[in-house]
Design an enzyme around this catalytic site. Structure first.
Site, mmCIF file in Angstrom:
data_model
loop_
_atom_site.group_PDB
_atom_site.id
_atom_site.type_symbol
_atom_site.label_atom_id
_atom_site.label_comp_id
_atom_site.label_asym_id
_atom_site.label_seq_id
_atom_site.Cartn_x
_atom_site.Cartn_y
_atom_site.Cartn_z
ATOM 1 N N GLU A 157 47.517 105.020 38.763
ATOM 2 C CA GLU A 157 48.200 103.838 38.281
ATOM 3 C C GLU A 157 47.609 102.932 37.566
ATOM 4 O OE1 GLU A 157 50.098 101.427 41.282
ATOM 5 O OE2 GLU A 157 52.208 101.462 40.143
ATOM 6 N N GLU A 207 56.162 99.567 49.568
ATOM 7 C CA GLU A 207 56.669 100.187 48.106
ATOM 8 C C GLU A 207 55.135 100.067 47.247
ATOM 9 O OE1 GLU A 207 56.955 100.403 44.977
ATOM 10 O OE2 GLU A 207 57.703 98.389 44.574
ATOM 11 N N LYS A 267 52.969 86.229 52.981
ATOM 12 C CA LYS A 267 51.667 86.171 52.435
ATOM 13 C C LYS A 267 51.489 86.447 51.017
ATOM 14 C CE LYS A 267 48.285 87.640 51.455
ATOM 15 N NZ LYS A 267 47.644 87.567 50.081
ATOM 16 N N CYS A 324 55.872 98.562 38.820
ATOM 17 C CA CYS A 324 55.761 99.659 39.776
ATOM 18 C C CYS A 324 56.412 101.047 39.371
ATOM 19 C CB CYS A 324 55.874 99.418 41.161
ATOM 20 S SG CYS A 324 57.463 98.634 41.450
#
Ligand code: NAD
Ligand code: MN
Length: 508
Positions: free
Chosen positions: A404, A270, A194, A305
């Site tokens: 973040e 992750e 997906k 990331c």
């Protein structure tokens, strides 16, 4: 005398104009529309143009894809093949990715706005590297014999788990797909991918190439769609055995809940980070450290990331470092992503651009000093671009130091002593990556050992799929890359066998 001819530079704009798009799903080896017939617009952040319509998958499409993957797993058309055979198919797959690299690079750049230069330098080579590494490893991993007594033999074997759901983010769509499907497929699983709704194009093309390489139909399926419908259906599916996800921590936690509410599928996550980059005053080459700091946050527009988003720098050299980082940052102004000279491109979407601008506003409100940038640029293109932005004097409790941002925003957190640097570096709910610049390798290593993160880079950053990748704390669960990446997609089975002719066999 030999003459050298320079290769003609590729006119990416012209290539883009000729590119064909096909946004249909891929289920059981067939290109199909969504069961509902619905589509969504695939938008390019370069200029907000609609590139194509993409199938909007929902529960029924996920059901069809999982059923196809289940059948392909259960009948052994892939899992039953010797590893050496899977190796050959995956090797061919990596060759086909290489052969299609210009088309894939163009699709990725148009879809997510990253510079075409970077796709060629990093995304495509790292995607190929992952597939090729896992292909090569297919018939080189041995099972074990357990040290039981002589009357019993225990074989410890590893078996594929079954159907693996793969939920992807939009920052490195092609590369991250390969990091996940490489080990999952080589191990004998079947997959349902997906892709993120912002970046569906390369995953679909990748699956077509896998079929072309000889992967049987049903082994790799792609259902584009939105998170709360298609993503959730995959997460909750009772017939999905493992789910691997990269994206935000908030959604990562939802996948743990989906697993808990359904079939206890194995979940690996992750989930990004807020990675520290520590520079000690005695680092011998401050300019290199500053260049690394700038690239570490402004590469890929900060949509990384593992970005070194917190620069933890010793107070005595802070001004010098800041000045040098600003110098490097100016070289990373966003430009046309299709121009091979551009070192930064567009932010993936309007929504993400607004999120980043919201963080920049908050940084100023909470009292950090804007030392560079802070504005949206190139608005005449219709696309979404933000200039490299640096905040100085950031305190550890400010929002921009904790959350973040996933954009080109660097926070500078000064410190005095080494103990303080380590405390600041670890003062985060995340633990994905970290960077240390010190006077010697030994010193940097000593500090790196005390950082609670899955990756530590001493005196420069590197990426190598034979290492490990993944996070401590809320950066995730499990590890990608290398032999560790296989573990996410394998069950361990011990087969205990006794001699039927022995006088007293077994426990009973
Ligand atoms: P996200 O976590 O919302 O999306 C990642 C994937 O999860 C996408 O495929 C999405 O469709 C799917 N998803 C979203 N909502 C879902 C739901 N309710 N159920 C099931 N699946 C769902 O990430 P985003 O919205 O693209 O970005 C938001 C933030 O996430 C970013 O600003 C950044 O901080 C972070 N992020 C991190 C990474 C990373 O590599 N770690 C990548 C992308 C985004
Ligand atoms: Mn897009």
């Amino acid at each position: 005398m030999a003459t050298t001819t320079k290769p003609t530079p590729i006119d990416w704009r012209a290539r883009a104009a000729e590119l064909q798009f096909d946004g249909r799903a891929l289920i059981g080896g067939q290109r199909v529309a969504a069961a509902s017939g619905e589509t969504f617009d695939c938008v390019s952040p370069i200029d907000a143009r609609v590139l194509t319509k993409v199938a909007r998958g929902r529960g029924p499409d996920v059901d069809a894809a999982v059923a196809s993957a289940r059948q392909a797993f259960d009948d052994g058309r892939w899992s039953g093949k010797p590893p050496a055979v899977r190796k050959k198919v995956l090797q061919r797959f990596s060759e086909l990715i290489l052969g299609a690299k210009e088309e894939l690079a163009l699709l990725e750049t148009l879809d997510v706005g990253k510079p075409i230069r970077d796709v060629h330098l990093i995304d495509i080579p790292m995607a190929i590297e992952a597939i090729a590494w896992y292909a090569e490893a297919a018939d080189k991993l041995y099972d074990e014999v357990a040290p039981t007594g002589h009357d019993v033999v225990a074989m410890v074997t590893r078996e594929p788990m079954g159907v693996v759901g793969v939920v992807l983010p939009w920052n490195f769509p092609l590369m991250l797909a390969c990091w996940k499907i490489g080990p999952a497929l080589v191990a004998g699983n079947t997959v349902v991918i997906k892709p993120a709704e912002q970046s569906p194009l390369t995953a679909i093309r990748l699956a077509e190439l896998a079929l072309e390489a000889g992967m049987p139909p049903g082994v790799i399926n792609v259902v584009p769609g939105f998170g709360p419908t298609a993503g959730k259906a995959l997460g909750l599916h009772p017939d999905v055995d493992a789910l691997t996800f990269t994206g935000s921590g908030e959604i990562g936690k939802m996948f743990m809940a989906y697993a808990a509410q359904s079939n206890m599928k194995r979940v690996s996550l992750e989930c990004g980070g807020k990675s520290p980059n520590i520079i000690f005053a005695d680092a011998p080459d401050i300019d290199t450290a500053a260049r690394n700091a700038a690239f570490g946050i402004f590469y890929n527009q900060g949509e990384v990331c593992a970005a070194g988003s917190r620069l933890v720098v010793q107070e005595s050299i802070k001004d010098e470092v800041l000045e040098k980082v600003i110098g490097w940052a100016r070289k990373m102004q966003p430009g046309d992503p299709l121009d091979p000279k551009s070192r930064a491109g567009a932010i993936v979407s309007l929504e993400q651009t607004e999120r980043i601008c919201g963080y920049i506003a908050k940084g100023s409100q909470q009292g950090a000093r804007l030392a560079l940038g802070g504005k949206q640029v190139l608005t005449q293109t219709g696309g979404f671009y933000i200039e490299p932005t640096i905040f100085d004097g950031v305190a550890g409790d400010m929002t921009i130091a904790r959350e973040e941002i996933f954009g080109p925003v660097l926070c500078i957190l000064p410190y005095d002593t080494e103990e303080e640097a380590i405390r600041v570096a670890n003062d985060t709910p995340y633990g994905l990556s970290s960077y240390v610049f010190g006077d010697t390798h030994e010193h940097a290593n000593k500090v790196g050992r005390r950082i609670r993160a899955g990756n530590v880079h001493l005196n420069g950053a590197s990426l190598d799929v034979c290492g490990s990748f993944g996070g401590y704390k809320q950066s995730g669960l499990g590890r990608e890359w290398g032999a560790f990446g296989f573990e996410e997609f394998l069950e361990v089975k011990s087969v205990f066998g006794a001699d039927p002719n022995a006088k007293a066999g077994g426990l009973f």
